[in-house]
Design an enzyme around this catalytic site. Structure first.
Site, PDB file in Angstrom:
ATOM      1  N   ASP A 130     -27.808 -21.356  16.966  1.00 16.36           N
ATOM      2  CA  ASP A 130     -29.022 -22.141  17.169  1.00 16.36           C
ATOM      3  C   ASP A 130     -28.920 -23.399  16.331  1.00 16.36           C
ATOM      4  O   ASP A 130     -28.321 -23.410  15.248  1.00 16.36           O
ATOM      5  CB  ASP A 130     -30.284 -21.343  16.841  1.00 16.36           C
ATOM      6  N   HIS A 132       0.861  -1.186   0.000  1.00 19.24           N
ATOM      7  CA  HIS A 132       0.000   0.000   0.000  1.00 19.24           C
ATOM      8  C   HIS A 132       0.896   1.235   0.000  1.00 19.24           C
ATOM      9  O   HIS A 132       1.884   1.295   0.726  1.00 19.24           O
ATOM     10  CB  HIS A 132      -0.884  -0.036   1.250  1.00 19.24           C
ATOM     11  N   TYR A 180      -6.468   8.881   0.757  1.00 21.16           N
ATOM     12  CA  TYR A 180      -6.672   9.523   2.053  1.00 21.16           C
ATOM     13  C   TYR A 180      -5.478  10.412   2.341  1.00 21.16           C
ATOM     14  O   TYR A 180      -4.432  10.339   1.676  1.00 21.16           O
ATOM     15  CB  TYR A 180      -6.882   8.486   3.155  1.00 21.16           C
TER      16      TYR A 180
END
Length: 856
Positions: A583, A229, A283
């Site tokens: 369940d 990155h 960003y």
């Protein structure tokens, strides 16, 4: 307690109660939280120097955006920000996500809804001018608006690691490489290092980039894919000249592997909000008087997980050389603008700027993009805390420490759901490097993409196919992938049914209509009137047998499962805290033999693993994942169809609801269960997989004059919501107890089971919230999960499941609401896709409350 750089002739302790491998954000967080819970004799080892280990924790820019569609990710991020803020190592400068498209503005509205639903403080939508007020370097003419979360910010990585080490009771040892994990008798017994052997009671793998390699030392195939990155820090900018602040930590005397400028740059704090331009996968944040620019806007650059390597004098282990071509050219498959161009448009100050520091930093992704936590069933006392970034590290460290110490994964706000992060959730093929590296690369590609509802990957498909697959292809099934299985969502062969039921199927437009079809509603309505076949092969069966099988299951199940052979009982599995692990349907086949059925996806590994891990030597637990082919035969004509193909008596008197029989369907031996997940008369027909094709053909041919149809999972969802049947991982999970979930009928307090003491307290005091259905008062729009339920603008809870009830003609949403709001007739509001709907709490079940259909 303390941390020790380790000299060339020093050794580690010979024993420890807990050994944590990895002294990055996660390992330090786990050690700190274990200490807070009173754990003693904790040793943390890392191959790098301390505190700058050479892992991603100190090359990362530390940006923390908290909002996510996942409640768990949002909650762990917020906990992390509060913990590190109180520690004085967090810069709460706020976070702004900008939109450069109308689609992204819609996405940011969802951000506000998720943040409101999950309790983040004061989420806001901003105009372009308001964005530039906070971030004056942003060209407001390039954006349509923004999303602002005031408590977002940046963690100071080096300072945070030092704080953890100083506050923890653990001893930390750097320059210590783990060479092996000793596993004997199905449990970890020691950690071998190049400094000596450490006998241990338990071990935690917090190695992130090296997660696959350390898992291999214990014989585990952990699907952890390292990916590169890009990040760059500019030279000082005149526009930020007044922003410089002194670092919290002086790194001058620290041993720092590789390029020292990276750690030095990361220690410079931001004074303005951190920002994201997700339309271009970018960003940014300030580093004092410089600007840091991060990019996912390039083709995926995976690193071979078997060859991560270690620190050298020239290189930090988790950093690779910056590849300028990925910055200057558009290489991302979904983006047509290079990172350089996109930044220059959004932040004109970056045009032709020089960089002081650059890196291709490495961090990791899993096939589903979620972390890996918990104790694998295959190895006792070996715990994992992997695929976690700074943003969530404090929260997941807390969850893992609570899980290890108390048996209940939780945050201070209460128990949390772990099905989506459990180490045992992965399907058998997920450990193949070819598979998980490809899927990890896909997740990297999607980091800032707008992922549509029901999105499906197009690689590694048709890995697991039921015996019905070729029949489903002939019927033009629209397949989705679940646990590697190809599962039909609807069948285009049923398109003619849409005309038949057109007046009962509302149109779905926009975001809510993506990857949906009106055929789902048609299949729902057809099943209510006729008969349908549903492929349940992705569901799993677990055989429990042995002299103590009944006593064992009685201990594991909340309900009384000491039933007669041929009977079926619904039950829950709970942890020690009384929250639901899952369940199950329990079928007693014989005195010492039971079949436990559970769902697909992560259920076999988690539920089956839980039973295997707790079974005594006198009980055998066999997880039969994929070994049986199963058809759900449902609808008012299902008895007529089944009776045509079997000599067994399937009348209501001979084959009552919640009973089981071994029968033949044509030539096929079948275990038939008189159960239904759609609220209609019907059976589950379980057959050995090799008979599956014939089972389908026999039913299909016999039912043509009854208008038998195939039914997909889309219809199953809307039908089960009309009946209020719970779905594990959606409206029932480990952050809910049976009483809050409305499943008190599945709890027999006269039996002794795991979690009973905790449930006794909840039963005595009453739950704080209850799962209830709501219907929209004046709209037929489908409500999506994760959207806030409100009372005059204040959040009461959030939607856990929603769909349109085609048989009711009403839109249904389920949510856990405070008990004061959980009474039928209570008026609330639900906000979804920017619209606020009036809704009313209702009694359940909404459909056929007298059960006349299912018991006929």
């Amino acid at each position: 307690m303390g941390y020790y750089p380790m000299s060339s002739d020093s050794t580690v302790p010979s024993s420890a109660a807990t050994v944590v491998v990895g002294a990055g954000a996660v390992g330090c967080s786990v050690a700190y939280h274990l200490s807070e819970l009173g754990a003693e004799n904790i040793v943390v080892v890392d191959q790098g120097p301390l505190p700058v280990t050479g892992g991603s924790s100190t090359h990362a820019p530390g940006i923390m955006f908290q909002t996510s569609p996942s409640k768990l990710m949002t909650k762990t991020a917020h906990y992390t920000s509060r913990l590190l803020s109180d520690a004085g190592v967090y810069d709460e400068v706020g976070g702004i996500e900008v939109a450069r498209s109308e689609e992204r503005m819609d996405f940011l509205q969802r951000r506000v809804e998720h943040a409101t639903a999950y309790g983040l403080p004061d989420p806001q939508l901003l105009s372009p001018g308001e964005v530039s007020d906070h971030l004056p370097l942003v060209d407001e003419d390039e954006i349509l608006g923004g999303y602002y979360s005031p408590t977002d910010g940046r963690v100071d990585g080096v300072a945070a690691l030092q704080w953890y080490m100083e506050q923890s009771d653990a001893d930390f040892y750097g320059h210590t490489t783990v060479t092996d994990l000793d596993v004997s008798g199905g449990e970890v017994t020691a950690v071998e290092t190049d400094r000596g052997r450490i006998e241990c009671g338990r071990c935690v793998l917090a190695t992130n980039n090296w997660g696959y390699q350390t898992g291999q030392l214990a014989g585990l195939d952990l699907p952890i894919a390292p990916v590169q990155h890009q990040y760059a820090v500019t030279e000082p900018l005149d526009e930020l000249a007044d922003e410089a602040v002194a670092p919290r930590v002086d790194t001058a005397d620290m041993e720092i592997p590789g390029d020292r400028s990276i750690a030095d740059a990361m220690s410079q704090a931001p004074t303005r909000p951190v920002g994201r331009d997700q339309d271009h996968s970018l960003y940014f944040r300030t580093h004092g008087d410089a600007l840091g620019l991060g990019s996912y806007n390039h083709e995926a650059l995976p690193v071979d997980p078997r060859k991560m390597g270690g620190n050298t004098d020239e290189r930090q282990a988790s950093v690779r050389e910056f590849t300028a071509e990925h910055w200057e050219r558009a290489t991302h498959p979904d983006r047509d603008t290079s990172p350089k161009q996109a930044f220059e448009e959004l932040l004109p100050v970056t045009k032709d700027i020089d960089f002081a520091t650059t890196e291709n930093g490495i961090f990791v992704f899993t096939p589903d993009g979620m972390p890996v936590l918990g104790e694998p069933e295959a190895i006792d006392d070996l715990w994992t805390g992997l695929a976690i970034w700074w943003t969530h590290s404090g929260g997941y460290g807390k969850i893992l420490a609570e899980w290890m110490e108390t048996g209940v994964p939780k945050l201070p706000s209460g128990p949390v759901e772990v099905g989506g992060i459990h180490v045992d959730r992965f399907e058998p093929h997920a450990g193949s490097p070819d598979y998980f590296v490809d899927r990890g690369s896909t997740r990297y590609r999607q980091v800032y993409s707008i992922v549509e509802p029901g999105w499906q990957p197009d690689d590694h498909r048709a890995l697991r196919r039921s015996p019905f697959y070729h029949h489903q292809q002939e019927l033009d099934a629209e397949f989705t992938q679940s646990g590697g299985w190809e599962v039909p969502k609807w069948y285009d062969s049923n398109a003619d049914l849409v005309d038949r039921y057109a007046d009962q199927i509302p149109e779905r437009e926009g975001w809510r209509g993506i990857n949906r079809s009106p055929i789902q509603g048609a299949e729902h309505l057809h099943t209510r009137e006729h008969v349908s076949m549903y492929d349940m092969t992705s569901f799993s069966s677990i055989v429990v047998e042995g002299a103590d099988a009944a006593a064992f299951l009685q201990r594991m199940c909340t309900n009384d499962v000491d039933i007669d052979p041929g009977r079926v009982r619904y039950s829950l599995l709970c942890n020690e805290g009384g929250t639901a692990l899952g369940d199950v349907t329990v079928v007693r086949l014989d005195t010492d033999e039971f079949l436990v059925t559970t769902g697909g996806g992560n259920s076999p590994g988690i539920h089956g693993g839980w039973l295997k891990d707790h079974a005594p030597e006198t009980v055998s637990v066999t997880i039969e994942e994929g070994s049986r082919a199963t058809v759900g035969l449902w609808g008012p004509k299902s008895r007529l169809l089944l009776q045509r193909v079997t000599d067994a008596d399937v009348s209501a008197e001979s084959f009552p609801y919640f009973s089981a029989k071994q029968i033949y369907v044509g030539d096929v031996p079948v275990l038939a269960l008189r159960v239904s997940y759609v609220g209609e008369l019907g059976w589950e027909l379980w057959a050995p997989s090799e008979y599956g094709g014939r089972l389908w053909e026999t039913l299909w041919e016999a039912g043509q004059d009854l208008d038998v149809r195939p039914m997909g999972s889309g219809a199953l969802e809307s039908m089960r919501l009309e009946k209020g049947y719970r779905l594990w991982g959606t409206d029932l999970d480990t952050d809910s107890d049976p009483f809050a979930a409305g499943l008190s009928f599945a709890v027999d307090m006269d039996t002794d089971f795991v979690g009973k003491d905790a449930l006794a307290d909840i039963q005595r005091d009453g739950p704080d919230s209850r799962l209830v259905p709501m219907t929209l008062d004046d709209a037929t729009d489908a409500v999506l999960g994760g959207r806030p339920v409100l009372d005059d603008g204040s959040a009461l809870g959030y939607v856990v499941a929603g769909d349109y009830g085609y048989s009711l003609g009403e839109s249904i949403a389920y949510a856990y609401l405070p008990t004061d709001y959980a009474e039928s007739g209570t008026s609330v509001q639900i906000r979804c896709e920017g619209t606020t709907y009036d809704a009313t709490v209702r009694d359940e079940p909404l459909f056929d409350p007298g059960r006349s259909k299912i018991l006929r």
